[in-house]
Scaffold this active site. Structure first.
Site, PDB file in Angstrom:
ATOM      1  N   GLU A  73       0.819  -1.204   0.000  1.00 39.02           N
ATOM      2  CA  GLU A  73       0.000   0.000   0.000  1.00 39.02           C
ATOM      3  C   GLU A  73       0.856   1.259   0.000  1.00 39.02           C
ATOM      4  O   GLU A  73       1.992   1.268   0.461  1.00 39.02           O
ATOM      5  CB  GLU A  73      -0.912   0.024   1.235  1.00 39.02           C
ATOM      6  CG  GLU A  73      -2.003  -0.989   1.170  1.00 39.02           C
ATOM      7  CD  GLU A  73      -2.907  -0.949   2.374  1.00 39.02           C
ATOM      8  OE1 GLU A  73      -3.951  -1.615   2.320  1.00 39.02           O
ATOM      9  OE2 GLU A  73      -2.601  -0.283   3.387  1.00 39.02           O
TER      10      GLU A  73
ATOM     11  N   GLU B  23      -1.396 -10.004  -6.677  1.00 36.07           N
ATOM     12  CA  GLU B  23      -1.420 -10.749  -7.928  1.00 36.07           C
ATOM     13  C   GLU B  23      -0.538 -10.096  -8.983  1.00 36.07           C
ATOM     14  O   GLU B  23       0.208 -10.777  -9.686  1.00 36.07           O
ATOM     15  CB  GLU B  23      -2.853 -10.859  -8.463  1.00 36.07           C
ATOM     16  CG  GLU B  23      -3.815 -11.535  -7.520  1.00 36.07           C
ATOM     17  CD  GLU B  23      -4.521 -10.584  -6.550  1.00 36.07           C
ATOM     18  OE1 GLU B  23      -5.623 -10.934  -6.092  1.00 36.07           O
ATOM     19  OE2 GLU B  23      -3.979  -9.489  -6.257  1.00 36.07           O
TER      20      GLU B  23
ATOM     21  N   CYS C  40      -6.565  -6.817 -11.646  1.00 40.26           N
ATOM     22  CA  CYS C  40      -5.673  -7.987 -11.634  1.00 40.26           C
ATOM     23  C   CYS C  40      -6.179  -9.063 -12.587  1.00 40.26           C
ATOM     24  O   CYS C  40      -5.387  -9.736 -13.256  1.00 40.26           O
ATOM     25  CB  CYS C  40      -5.541  -8.532 -10.218  1.00 40.26           C
ATOM     26  SG  CYS C  40      -4.604  -7.426  -9.131  1.00 40.26           S
TER      27      CYS C  40
END
Length: 130
Positions: free
Chosen positions: A42, A53, A87
């Protein structure tokens, strides 16, 4: 328990999540059996955050892999987390609808398995850009 889920769980322990406190790990198996992992990273500007991912895909591609067979995803909440739409689209760049199994950690030995096509029908592909 599936070795791929175990690798995803291990990867989530290295996540950097000071804002959401929601740890995610991913383990991506290539067509030749190599496994690459990723965790979420983050950033205070959420749009600059990286998903587990995509980190796993980037690591695999960086190492010369372009064909994938399975992806395991796990969160520290064991809530069956699935890859987000971004993703899924990244995975679709390398995998056909039915070629990638996506294994989602439900906790303990429980998993739910999807194909990429089930999670992302009618994907944007090279053909849709023509």
């Amino acid at each position: 328990m599936n070795d791929l889920i175990a690798a995803a769980r291990d990867a989530q322990d290295r996540a950097h999540v000071p804002y959401s406190e929601y740890r995610v790990g991913a383990a991506l198996e290539t067509a030749d059996g190599a496994v690459f992992t990723g965790c979420n990273l983050e950033n205070a500007n959420y749009s600059n955050s990286l998903h587990a991912e995509e980190v796993a895909v980037a690591e695999a591609v960086k190492n010369g892999h372009r064909e994938f067979s399975r992806l395991a995803v796990s969160s520290d909440r064991r809530d069956g987390v699935t890859p987000c739409g971004m993703c899924r689209q990244t995975l679709a760049e390398f995998c056909d609808d039915d070629d990638l199994a996506v294994i989602c950690d439900e906790g303990g030995d429980d998993v739910t398995e999807y194909t990429l096509g089930e999670l992302l029908p009618n994907t944007i592909s090279e053909e849709t850009l023509e």
